[in-house]
Design a protein around this motif. Sequence first.
Motif, PDB file in Angstrom:
ATOM      1  N   LYS A  22       5.889   0.370 -18.304  1.00  0.00           N
ATOM      2  CA  LYS A  22       5.762   1.822 -18.399  1.00  0.00           C
ATOM      3  C   LYS A  22       4.296   2.234 -18.404  1.00  0.00           C
ATOM      4  CE  LYS A  22       6.837   4.814 -21.992  1.00  0.00           C
ATOM      5  NZ  LYS A  22       7.682   5.297 -23.063  1.00  0.00           N
ATOM      6  N   TYR A  23       3.455   1.481 -19.088  1.00  0.00           N
ATOM      7  CA  TYR A  23       2.030   1.787 -19.128  1.00  0.00           C
ATOM      8  C   TYR A  23       1.436   1.764 -17.727  1.00  0.00           C
ATOM      9  CZ  TYR A  23      -2.948   0.966 -19.429  1.00  0.00           C
ATOM     10  OH  TYR A  23      -4.305   1.039 -19.231  1.00  0.00           O
ATOM     11  N   TYR A  24       1.704   0.703 -16.987  1.00  0.00           N
ATOM     12  CA  TYR A  24       1.132   0.588 -15.646  1.00  0.00           C
ATOM     13  C   TYR A  24       1.666   1.669 -14.718  1.00  0.00           C
ATOM     14  CZ  TYR A  24      -1.417  -3.741 -16.319  1.00  0.00           C
ATOM     15  OH  TYR A  24      -2.342  -4.667 -16.730  1.00  0.00           O
ATOM     16  N   LYS A  25       2.979   1.880 -14.735  1.00  0.00           N
ATOM     17  CA  LYS A  25       3.572   2.840 -13.801  1.00  0.00           C
ATOM     18  C   LYS A  25       3.125   4.267 -14.085  1.00  0.00           C
ATOM     19  CE  LYS A  25       7.510   0.087 -12.507  1.00  0.00           C
ATOM     20  NZ  LYS A  25       8.890   0.085 -12.086  1.00  0.00           N
ATOM     21  N   THR A  26       3.098   4.664 -15.345  1.00  0.00           N
ATOM     22  CA  THR A  26       2.678   6.036 -15.649  1.00  0.00           C
ATOM     23  C   THR A  26       1.186   6.223 -15.418  1.00  0.00           C
ATOM     24  OG1 THR A  26       2.425   5.499 -17.997  1.00  0.00           O
ATOM     25  CG2 THR A  26       4.534   6.451 -17.307  1.00  0.00           C
ATOM     26  N   SER A  27       0.394   5.200 -15.709  1.00  0.00           N
ATOM     27  CA  SER A  27      -1.046   5.303 -15.484  1.00  0.00           C
ATOM     28  C   SER A  27      -1.360   5.452 -14.006  1.00  0.00           C
ATOM     29  CB  SER A  27      -1.767   4.076 -16.037  1.00  0.00           C
ATOM     30  OG  SER A  27      -1.598   3.993 -17.419  1.00  0.00           O
ATOM     31  N   VAL A  28      -0.681   4.683 -13.172  1.00  0.00           N
ATOM     32  CA  VAL A  28      -0.904   4.774 -11.729  1.00  0.00           C
ATOM     33  C   VAL A  28      -0.462   6.141 -11.219  1.00  0.00           C
ATOM     34  CG1 VAL A  28      -0.098   3.897  -9.499  1.00  0.00           C
ATOM     35  CG2 VAL A  28      -0.872   2.313 -11.247  1.00  0.00           C
ATOM     36  N   ARG A  29       0.679   6.612 -11.680  1.00  0.00           N
ATOM     37  CA  ARG A  29       1.190   7.917 -11.244  1.00  0.00           C
ATOM     38  C   ARG A  29       0.216   9.030 -11.641  1.00  0.00           C
ATOM     39  NH1 ARG A  29       6.050   8.306 -14.037  1.00  0.00           N
ATOM     40  NH2 ARG A  29       6.707   6.473 -12.874  1.00  0.00           N
ATOM     41  N   THR A  30      -0.313   8.980 -12.846  1.00  0.00           N
ATOM     42  CA  THR A  30      -1.254   9.985 -13.324  1.00  0.00           C
ATOM     43  C   THR A  30      -2.555   9.933 -12.529  1.00  0.00           C
ATOM     44  OG1 THR A  30      -0.309   9.809 -15.535  1.00  0.00           O
ATOM     45  CG2 THR A  30      -2.475  10.828 -15.362  1.00  0.00           C
ATOM     46  N   LEU A  31      -3.051   8.723 -12.275  1.00  0.00           N
ATOM     47  CA  LEU A  31      -4.292   8.589 -11.520  1.00  0.00           C
ATOM     48  C   LEU A  31      -4.134   9.078 -10.084  1.00  0.00           C
ATOM     49  CD1 LEU A  31      -5.760   5.197 -12.743  1.00  0.00           C
ATOM     50  CD2 LEU A  31      -6.807   7.436 -12.943  1.00  0.00           C
ATOM     51  N   VAL A  61      -7.341   3.335  -9.349  1.00  0.00           N
ATOM     52  CA  VAL A  61      -5.967   3.160  -8.858  1.00  0.00           C
ATOM     53  C   VAL A  61      -5.810   1.775  -8.257  1.00  0.00           C
ATOM     54  CG1 VAL A  61      -4.262   3.959  -7.192  1.00  0.00           C
ATOM     55  CG2 VAL A  61      -5.601   5.618  -8.452  1.00  0.00           C
ATOM     56  N   TYR A  62      -6.781   1.365  -7.449  1.00  0.00           N
ATOM     57  CA  TYR A  62      -6.730   0.033  -6.842  1.00  0.00           C
ATOM     58  C   TYR A  62      -6.642  -1.045  -7.917  1.00  0.00           C
ATOM     59  CZ  TYR A  62      -7.737   0.958  -1.901  1.00  0.00           C
ATOM     60  OH  TYR A  62      -7.670   1.311  -0.589  1.00  0.00           O
ATOM     61  N   SER A  63      -7.457  -0.915  -8.940  1.00  0.00           N
ATOM     62  CA  SER A  63      -7.500  -1.916  -9.998  1.00  0.00           C
ATOM     63  C   SER A  63      -6.156  -2.019 -10.713  1.00  0.00           C
ATOM     64  CB  SER A  63      -8.604  -1.555 -10.990  1.00  0.00           C
ATOM     65  OG  SER A  63      -8.610  -2.446 -12.061  1.00  0.00           O
ATOM     66  N   LEU A  64      -5.606  -0.872 -11.107  1.00  0.00           N
ATOM     67  CA  LEU A  64      -4.322  -0.896 -11.816  1.00  0.00           C
ATOM     68  C   LEU A  64      -3.190  -1.382 -10.926  1.00  0.00           C
ATOM     69  CD1 LEU A  64      -4.192   2.252 -14.115  1.00  0.00           C
ATOM     70  CD2 LEU A  64      -4.047  -0.126 -14.779  1.00  0.00           C
ATOM     71  N   MET A  65      -3.196  -0.987  -9.656  1.00  0.00           N
ATOM     72  CA  MET A  65      -2.143  -1.433  -8.748  1.00  0.00           C
ATOM     73  C   MET A  65      -2.218  -2.952  -8.547  1.00  0.00           C
ATOM     74  SD  MET A  65      -0.183   1.065  -7.713  1.00  0.00           S
ATOM     75  CE  MET A  65       0.520   0.601  -6.160  1.00  0.00           C
ATOM     76  N   ASP A  66      -3.425  -3.474  -8.398  1.00  0.00           N
ATOM     77  CA  ASP A  66      -3.571  -4.912  -8.189  1.00  0.00           C
ATOM     78  C   ASP A  66      -3.165  -5.707  -9.433  1.00  0.00           C
ATOM     79  OD1 ASP A  66      -4.406  -4.539  -5.590  1.00  0.00           O
ATOM     80  OD2 ASP A  66      -6.536  -4.596  -6.090  1.00  0.00           O
ATOM     81  N   LYS A  67      -3.550  -5.208 -10.602  1.00  0.00           N
ATOM     82  CA  LYS A  67      -3.157  -5.885 -11.838  1.00  0.00           C
ATOM     83  C   LYS A  67      -1.645  -5.833 -12.033  1.00  0.00           C
ATOM     84  CE  LYS A  67      -7.476  -5.145 -14.276  1.00  0.00           C
ATOM     85  NZ  LYS A  67      -8.167  -4.380 -15.321  1.00  0.00           N
ATOM     86  N   GLY A  68      -1.052  -4.668 -11.724  1.00  0.00           N
ATOM     87  CA  GLY A  68       0.398  -4.544 -11.839  1.00  0.00           C
ATOM     88  C   GLY A  68       1.136  -5.419 -10.844  1.00  0.00           C
ATOM     89  N   THR A  69       0.570  -5.578  -9.668  1.00  0.00           N
ATOM     90  CA  THR A  69       1.182  -6.451  -8.665  1.00  0.00           C
ATOM     91  C   THR A  69       1.112  -7.906  -9.108  1.00  0.00           C
ATOM     92  OG1 THR A  69       0.560  -4.912  -6.918  1.00  0.00           O
ATOM     93  CG2 THR A  69       1.116  -7.142  -6.240  1.00  0.00           C
ATOM     94  N   LYS A  70      -0.016  -8.261  -9.708  1.00  0.00           N
ATOM     95  CA  LYS A  70      -0.181  -9.633 -10.183  1.00  0.00           C
ATOM     96  C   LYS A  70       0.822  -9.962 -11.295  1.00  0.00           C
ATOM     97  CE  LYS A  70      -3.881 -11.042 -12.523  1.00  0.00           C
ATOM     98  NZ  LYS A  70      -5.291 -11.355 -12.807  1.00  0.00           N
ATOM     99  N   LYS A  71       1.192  -8.957 -12.091  1.00  0.00           N
ATOM    100  CA  LYS A  71       2.128  -9.159 -13.196  1.00  0.00           C
ATOM    101  C   LYS A  71       3.566  -8.829 -12.812  1.00  0.00           C
ATOM    102  CE  LYS A  71      -1.397  -8.243 -16.587  1.00  0.00           C
ATOM    103  NZ  LYS A  71      -1.778  -7.592 -17.815  1.00  0.00           N
ATOM    104  N   ASN A  72       3.828  -8.676 -11.510  1.00  0.00           N
ATOM    105  CA  ASN A  72       5.157  -8.397 -10.967  1.00  0.00           C
ATOM    106  C   ASN A  72       5.751  -7.085 -11.468  1.00  0.00           C
ATOM    107  OD1 ASN A  72       5.400 -10.636  -9.271  1.00  0.00           O
ATOM    108  ND2 ASN A  72       5.968 -11.932 -11.002  1.00  0.00           N
ATOM    109  N   ILE A  73       4.908  -6.101 -11.697  1.00  0.00           N
ATOM    110  CA  ILE A  73       5.381  -4.774 -12.057  1.00  0.00           C
ATOM    111  C   ILE A  73       5.628  -3.973 -10.786  1.00  0.00           C
ATOM    112  CG2 ILE A  73       4.773  -2.636 -13.230  1.00  0.00           C
ATOM    113  CD1 ILE A  73       3.147  -4.472 -15.172  1.00  0.00           C
ATOM    114  N   PHE A  74       4.730  -4.132  -9.816  1.00  0.00           N
ATOM    115  CA  PHE A  74       4.871  -3.497  -8.506  1.00  0.00           C
ATOM    116  C   PHE A  74       5.085  -4.585  -7.457  1.00  0.00           C
ATOM    117  CE2 PHE A  74       1.681  -0.795 -10.728  1.00  0.00           C
ATOM    118  CZ  PHE A  74       2.473   0.314 -10.882  1.00  0.00           C
ATOM    119  N   HIS A  75       5.896  -4.283  -6.461  1.00  0.00           N
ATOM    120  CA  HIS A  75       6.037  -5.189  -5.326  1.00  0.00           C
ATOM    121  C   HIS A  75       4.755  -5.097  -4.496  1.00  0.00           C
ATOM    122  CE1 HIS A  75       7.563  -6.825  -1.530  1.00  0.00           C
ATOM    123  NE2 HIS A  75       8.426  -7.473  -2.294  1.00  0.00           N
TER     124      HIS A  75
END
Length: 93
Positions: A22-31, A61-75
């Motif tokens: 939830k932290y990653y998804k909402t942070s990315v959406r807000t950014l 945004v790039y940083s959070l998306m890449d970190k979330g992808t690495k942790k399998n939060i985003f495809h």
Amino acid sequence: MANNKSAKKRIEINKRNRLRNKYYKTSVRTLIKLFFANLEIYKTSQTVEDKKKVQDILNSVYSLMDKGTKKNIFHKNLAARKKAKLVASFKAS
């Protein structure tokens, strides 16, 4: 309610993972919303300060998306698609 120790542990792990996701998804959406708002400001003003601000938000945004992808939060394809959309809109302005 959980009846054994492993089921109780799974509930705790699921809660921890749900909060992290939830932290990653909402942070990315807000950014992303912040990025497009600042992009509109940059389109009208065309100042160097506004461009730098938009670029900093894009980097976040790039940083959070890449970190979330690495942790399998985003495809990985979703992250690539969103990043490509953002940079295309930035270059178009």
